[in-house]
Design a protein around this motif. Structure first.
Motif: not given
Length: 58
Positions: A36-54
């Protein structure tokens, strides 16, 4: 603080959780919390990066 209260160490959340795991012997909870902590960290990382549209197209 009155004399009847027990002193409590000022521990962080992770240290308190580790103490709970050891004291109560509920090691099966550790992988759940870690994932769960890794998923939250990934979501927070992806939210602030250009990877989100992909990720959204998946």
């Amino acid at each position: 603080m009155s004399d009847t209260e027990l002193p409590q160490a000022n521990r962080g959340l992770i240290a308190e959780f580790a103490h709970f795991l050891v004291h109560e012997k509920v090691w099966w909870m550790a992988p759940i919390v870690i994932v769960l902590a890794l998923m939250v960290g990934f979501i927070l990382f992806a939210e602030a990066s250009p990877v989100l549209p992909f990720i959204y197209t998946l």
